[in-house]
Motif scaffolding. Structure first.
Motif, PDB file in Angstrom:
ATOM      1  N   GLY A 124     115.544  39.954 130.990  1.00  0.00           N
ATOM      2  CA  GLY A 124     115.087  39.757 132.352  1.00  0.00           C
ATOM      3  C   GLY A 124     114.310  40.941 132.889  1.00  0.00           C
ATOM      4  O   GLY A 124     114.085  41.056 134.104  1.00  0.00           O
ATOM      5  N   ALA A 125     113.887  41.831 132.001  1.00  0.00           N
ATOM      6  CA  ALA A 125     113.168  43.036 132.416  1.00  0.00           C
ATOM      7  C   ALA A 125     111.790  42.675 132.974  1.00  0.00           C
ATOM      8  O   ALA A 125     111.118  41.794 132.443  1.00  0.00           O
ATOM      9  CB  ALA A 125     113.007  43.985 131.241  1.00  0.00           C
ATOM     10  N   PRO A 126     111.340  43.382 134.001  1.00  0.00           N
ATOM     11  CA  PRO A 126     110.010  43.118 134.543  1.00  0.00           C
ATOM     12  C   PRO A 126     108.896  43.650 133.657  1.00  0.00           C
ATOM     13  O   PRO A 126     107.743  43.236 133.787  1.00  0.00           O
ATOM     14  CB  PRO A 126     110.023  43.842 135.886  1.00  0.00           C
ATOM     15  N   ALA A 127     109.245  44.571 132.746  1.00  0.00           N
ATOM     16  CA  ALA A 127     108.233  45.148 131.862  1.00  0.00           C
ATOM     17  C   ALA A 127     108.867  45.562 130.544  1.00  0.00           C
ATOM     18  O   ALA A 127     110.010  46.028 130.512  1.00  0.00           O
ATOM     19  CB  ALA A 127     107.559  46.354 132.518  1.00  0.00           C
ATOM     20  N   VAL A 128     108.115  45.381 129.457  1.00  0.00           N
ATOM     21  CA  VAL A 128     108.537  45.806 128.125  1.00  0.00           C
ATOM     22  C   VAL A 128     107.308  46.374 127.430  1.00  0.00           C
ATOM     23  O   VAL A 128     106.225  45.786 127.499  1.00  0.00           O
ATOM     24  CB  VAL A 128     109.106  44.647 127.283  1.00  0.00           C
ATOM     25  N   VAL A 129     107.461  47.514 126.764  1.00  0.00           N
ATOM     26  CA  VAL A 129     106.349  48.130 126.043  1.00  0.00           C
ATOM     27  C   VAL A 129     106.764  48.395 124.603  1.00  0.00           C
ATOM     28  O   VAL A 129     107.947  48.580 124.304  1.00  0.00           O
ATOM     29  CB  VAL A 129     105.896  49.449 126.712  1.00  0.00           C
ATOM     30  N   SER A 130     105.797  48.390 123.706  1.00  0.00           N
ATOM     31  CA  SER A 130     106.103  48.631 122.298  1.00  0.00           C
ATOM     32  C   SER A 130     106.166  50.131 122.015  1.00  0.00           C
ATOM     33  O   SER A 130     105.397  50.923 122.571  1.00  0.00           O
ATOM     34  CB  SER A 130     105.051  47.982 121.399  1.00  0.00           C
ATOM     35  N   VAL A 131     107.108  50.508 121.152  1.00  0.00           N
ATOM     36  CA  VAL A 131     107.326  51.910 120.804  1.00  0.00           C
ATOM     37  C   VAL A 131     107.558  52.014 119.298  1.00  0.00           C
ATOM     38  O   VAL A 131     107.796  51.023 118.615  1.00  0.00           O
ATOM     39  CB  VAL A 131     108.538  52.500 121.556  1.00  0.00           C
ATOM     40  N   CYS A 132     107.490  53.233 118.797  1.00  0.00           N
ATOM     41  CA  CYS A 132     107.853  53.491 117.404  1.00  0.00           C
ATOM     42  C   CYS A 132     108.424  54.897 117.315  1.00  0.00           C
ATOM     43  O   CYS A 132     108.227  55.723 118.217  1.00  0.00           O
ATOM     44  CB  CYS A 132     106.649  53.337 116.469  1.00  0.00           C
ATOM     45  N   GLU A 133     109.140  55.161 116.225  1.00  0.00           N
ATOM     46  CA  GLU A 133     109.655  56.510 116.019  1.00  0.00           C
ATOM     47  C   GLU A 133     108.502  57.419 115.611  1.00  0.00           C
ATOM     48  O   GLU A 133     107.755  57.089 114.695  1.00  0.00           O
ATOM     49  CB  GLU A 133     110.734  56.516 114.944  1.00  0.00           C
ATOM     50  N   PRO A 134     108.332  58.565 116.267  1.00  0.00           N
ATOM     51  CA  PRO A 134     107.219  59.464 115.918  1.00  0.00           C
ATOM     52  C   PRO A 134     107.445  60.126 114.573  1.00  0.00           C
ATOM     53  O   PRO A 134     108.580  60.271 114.112  1.00  0.00           O
ATOM     54  CB  PRO A 134     107.230  60.487 117.052  1.00  0.00           C
ATOM     55  N   GLU A 135     106.350  60.507 113.948  1.00  0.00           N
ATOM     56  CA  GLU A 135     106.447  61.178 112.646  1.00  0.00           C
ATOM     57  C   GLU A 135     107.167  62.512 112.765  1.00  0.00           C
ATOM     58  O   GLU A 135     107.947  62.899 111.892  1.00  0.00           O
ATOM     59  CB  GLU A 135     105.038  61.382 112.070  1.00  0.00           C
ATOM     60  N   ASP A 136     106.895  63.229 113.853  1.00  0.00           N
ATOM     61  CA  ASP A 136     107.524  64.532 114.081  1.00  0.00           C
ATOM     62  C   ASP A 136     108.546  64.415 115.205  1.00  0.00           C
ATOM     63  O   ASP A 136     108.241  63.923 116.293  1.00  0.00           O
ATOM     64  CB  ASP A 136     106.475  65.587 114.439  1.00  0.00           C
ATOM     65  N   HIS A 137     109.756  64.854 114.956  1.00  0.00           N
ATOM     66  CA  HIS A 137     110.814  64.786 115.962  1.00  0.00           C
ATOM     67  C   HIS A 137     110.689  65.965 116.927  1.00  0.00           C
ATOM     68  O   HIS A 137     110.430  67.104 116.504  1.00  0.00           O
ATOM     69  CB  HIS A 137     112.185  64.827 115.271  1.00  0.00           C
ATOM     70  N   PRO A 138     110.861  65.744 118.241  1.00  0.00           N
ATOM     71  CA  PRO A 138     110.720  66.838 119.210  1.00  0.00           C
ATOM     72  C   PRO A 138     111.718  67.970 119.010  1.00  0.00           C
ATOM     73  O   PRO A 138     111.478  69.095 119.458  1.00  0.00           O
ATOM     74  CB  PRO A 138     110.915  66.137 120.567  1.00  0.00           C
ATOM     75  N   ASN A 139     112.846  67.718 118.342  1.00  0.00           N
ATOM     76  CA  ASN A 139     113.792  68.794 118.057  1.00  0.00           C
ATOM     77  C   ASN A 139     113.213  69.826 117.095  1.00  0.00           C
ATOM     78  O   ASN A 139     113.738  70.942 116.977  1.00  0.00           O
ATOM     79  CB  ASN A 139     115.079  68.229 117.460  1.00  0.00           C
ATOM     80  N   TRP A 140     112.167  69.430 116.376  1.00  0.00           N
ATOM     81  CA  TRP A 140     111.522  70.344 115.445  1.00  0.00           C
ATOM     82  C   TRP A 140     110.150  70.797 115.941  1.00  0.00           C
ATOM     83  O   TRP A 140     109.293  71.193 115.166  1.00  0.00           O
ATOM     84  CB  TRP A 140     111.376  69.675 114.074  1.00  0.00           C
ATOM     85  N   MET A 141     109.953  70.744 117.255  1.00  0.00           N
ATOM     86  CA  MET A 141     108.697  71.190 117.843  1.00  0.00           C
ATOM     87  C   MET A 141     108.935  72.463 118.644  1.00  0.00           C
ATOM     88  O   MET A 141     110.035  72.700 119.161  1.00  0.00           O
ATOM     89  CB  MET A 141     108.111  70.106 118.756  1.00  0.00           C
TER      90      MET A 141
END
Length: 224
Positions: A124-141
């Protein structure tokens, strides 16, 4: 709920000139998205928004509707991406929801389109967007300070194995769904109410550079 797929395709692309109608893996780039949208049972109409007559003609050849030509002021380099969407839902007021499909994501398939619509219906969400796991994780940035010292981007304990990191997601640019009444009020797809529809990396390629083009063509030809 009546849903129309909106494919924005202006003629002034800079990185890859005329990319929306340039042939990739045997057909114009925009044709991959048009065909996927036409094959999706949950989509009631497939509309291309463009200011370019050639793009409009190619889009019609592949089965899309071009019921209006986008005003030139909504096709400039500095035009916010949401403005052509708001224009389209005002011109086509009979639809309850819009599914924005970027032509630069040709590997997104019918199952993805149906998947995002199903998630929207189930939650019932008013909006849905597509996502993916990034190649580089922010914990390693890291950031570099004035003395070139490394400063972690995220203040979390050091993790040495990727599988021990919490999953994170980034927008992949392939699909943006929203109810039209909600979108008119928020003027954007992202809010605390927005849900995410995960897609795998191999279907999340977003063509922006010549290298992206070569990768996408390889995958579309089944060479990856």
């Amino acid at each position: 709920m009546a849903v129309f797929a909106l494919i924005p395709a202006r003629g002034g692309s800079k990185g890859i000139p005329r990319k929306n109608i340039r042939e990739i893996a045997g057909k114009p780039l925009i044709a991959w998205t048009i065909q996927a949208a036409l094959a999706a049972p949950g989509v009631d109409a497939v509309v291309v928004s463009t200011e370019d007559e050639e793009i409009a003609a190619v889009s019609r050849e592949w089965g899309a509707d071009v019921p209006f030509m986008r005003p030139a002021e909504l096709a400039a380099d500095e035009t916010p991406g949401i403005d052509p969407v708001l224009h389209a839902i005002d011109v086509l007021p009979s639809y309850d929801a819009v599914l924005l499909l970027q032509a630069t994501s040709p590997l997104r398939g019918v199952a993805d389109i149906e998947g995002i619509l199903t998630l929207a219906a189930q939650t019932g969400a008013p909006a849905v967007v597509s996502v993916c796991e990034p190649e580089d994780h922010p914990n390693w940035m890291y950031r570099l300070d004035a003395g070139s010292r490394l400063a972690p981007l995220m203040p979390t304990p050091e993790v040495t194995r990727r599988q021990d990191l919490p999953p994170v997601y980034a927008l992949n640019g392939a699909m943006y769904f929203a109810r039209t009444d909600w979108l008119r009020e928020t003027r954007g797809f992202l809010s605390a109410e927005t849900r995410g529809y995960p897609m795998p990396a191999e279907r999340s390629v977003d063509i922006d550079t010549p290298l992206d083009w070569r990768v996408a063509e390889m995958l579309l030809r089944g060479e990856g």
